[in-house]
Design an enzyme around this catalytic site. Sequence first.
Site, PDB file in Angstrom:
ATOM      1  N   GLU A   1       0.891  -0.993  -0.012  1.00 23.93           N
ATOM      2  CA  GLU A   1      -0.007   0.073   0.189  1.00 23.93           C
ATOM      3  C   GLU A   1       0.880   1.241   0.101  1.00 23.93           C
ATOM      4  OE1 GLU A   1      -2.939  -0.142   2.950  1.00 23.93           O
ATOM      5  OE2 GLU A   1      -3.913  -1.709   2.156  1.00 23.93           O
TER       6      GLU A   1
ATOM      7  N   GLU B   1      -5.118  -8.423   0.161  1.00 21.41           N
ATOM      8  CA  GLU B   1      -6.224  -8.029   1.342  1.00 21.41           C
ATOM      9  C   GLU B   1      -7.452  -7.767   1.083  1.00 21.41           C
ATOM     10  OE1 GLU B   1      -4.553  -4.888   4.113  1.00 21.41           O
ATOM     11  OE2 GLU B   1      -2.470  -5.550   3.849  1.00 21.41           O
TER      12      GLU B   1
END
Length: 446
Positions: free
Chosen positions: A164, A346
């Site tokens: 991320e 995720e």
Amino acid sequence: MNSFPENFLWGVSTSAYQVEGAAAEDGRGPSIWDTRCRLAGGVTDGSTGDVSADHYHRWPEDVRLMKDIGVKAYRFSVAWPRLLPRGRGAVNPAGLDFYDRLVDGLLEAGIQPWLTLYHWDLPQALDDLGGWTNRDCAGWYADYAALVARRYGDRVKHFATFNEFSVFTLFGYAIPWAAPGVTDRACHLKAIHHVNLAHGAGVDVLRALVPGASIGAIHNHQKVLPEHGKPEYQAAADLLDEHWNRAFPDPQILGHYSPRLAQDIEPYVQAGDMARICRPIDWFGLNHYGPIFARNDDKFVWGYGWGDSPPDSPSYGVGWPVFPEVFRDELITLSQRYRLPIYVTENGCGGNVDAPDAAGKVVDPHRITYLGLFVDAMGQAMDAGADVRGYFVWSLLDNFEWGSGYTQRFGLIYVDFATQQRIPKESAGWYRQLITTGRQPRCETA
Ligand code: FCB
């Protein structure tokens, strides 16, 4: 989708700072998150990752629990300050040994190790030198990547360069919700570019040192909408979209920044940089929880801030709005735009309602509903042609949820943080059935 392909990769994810604990043990150095946890207001409940789920000591039990669920892959991250306590220079042998044990334990259990090099825990000593605002950080990262590749590359074949990118750059350097908590446009832009350079350098190092490596990067791609559909927030939504969704995959995979960003970032770009960043990779990692909403907000350096989600949007547990159809569309769009196999690295459901009942069971229907909707949406995207190869639930264990501390439980496995007892939640059983049959349990009984 009637049933998922047999070779579909079902996994679970964690990250070092969130689960390991042992923060000052066996020579680990401090990271920027150790520092942040000690700042007043840095974490909602004033907690730290010092002990967390104690995965550093309890990993054998955790591997057994994964085996019981039947997961085929475990995505974990390596703590840079555990291997290099000062970020560069002296190596910590005890830190290297820990991941040796973990990797060997996983392989013995028949679980593929998926190693993320960077999940936000920059060594504090490097932040003292400017961290990601310092161009040299890309080189320090490449040296760290080489250490990891040389040590584990004989057994680990799946690597993600970063987790991320946009979360830790935006929240670390513009909106102060994460470490190191800087708020400055130039620092944010430099961090974006230097992290992109680090990614490119990391890909080259892994490719050179690990025969047969499968290399990807993990992006939190989320559709950005103006709060309450207000046209006056459209410009805010567009700029946030550039910073959040395009600042990393576009240069890394397509070789260019989006128009506004290209202009803003130009002062920090040197000749040859775009070629250094755009290196061939093997897969696109997508972390997705839901869309985000933007509004004008002068409190923050870019003039945009986080908007509220529509008041009537469904949410399960964590309070985040749940839009599985947005996930489906993201998978289709990303597959077409970047033309890489996608792994959902995720997706999951948090909240603070999980607790053992009188019989000691943890019943979490909200999580089963949430995961079920997203797994269905993923199947629909695949039916529509999206090339999705795997799905990792966030998370294996309840853990330290960054700025929310221990107030959000995302695990398939409940952790009693006082005793470190683990209790598989009902959702762990749901996931086991999905993995075993390739179908959601409710389809089985239908
Ligand atoms: C993601 C992070 C992960 C976890 C989940 C809930 O943004 O990558 O570490 O905090 O959110």
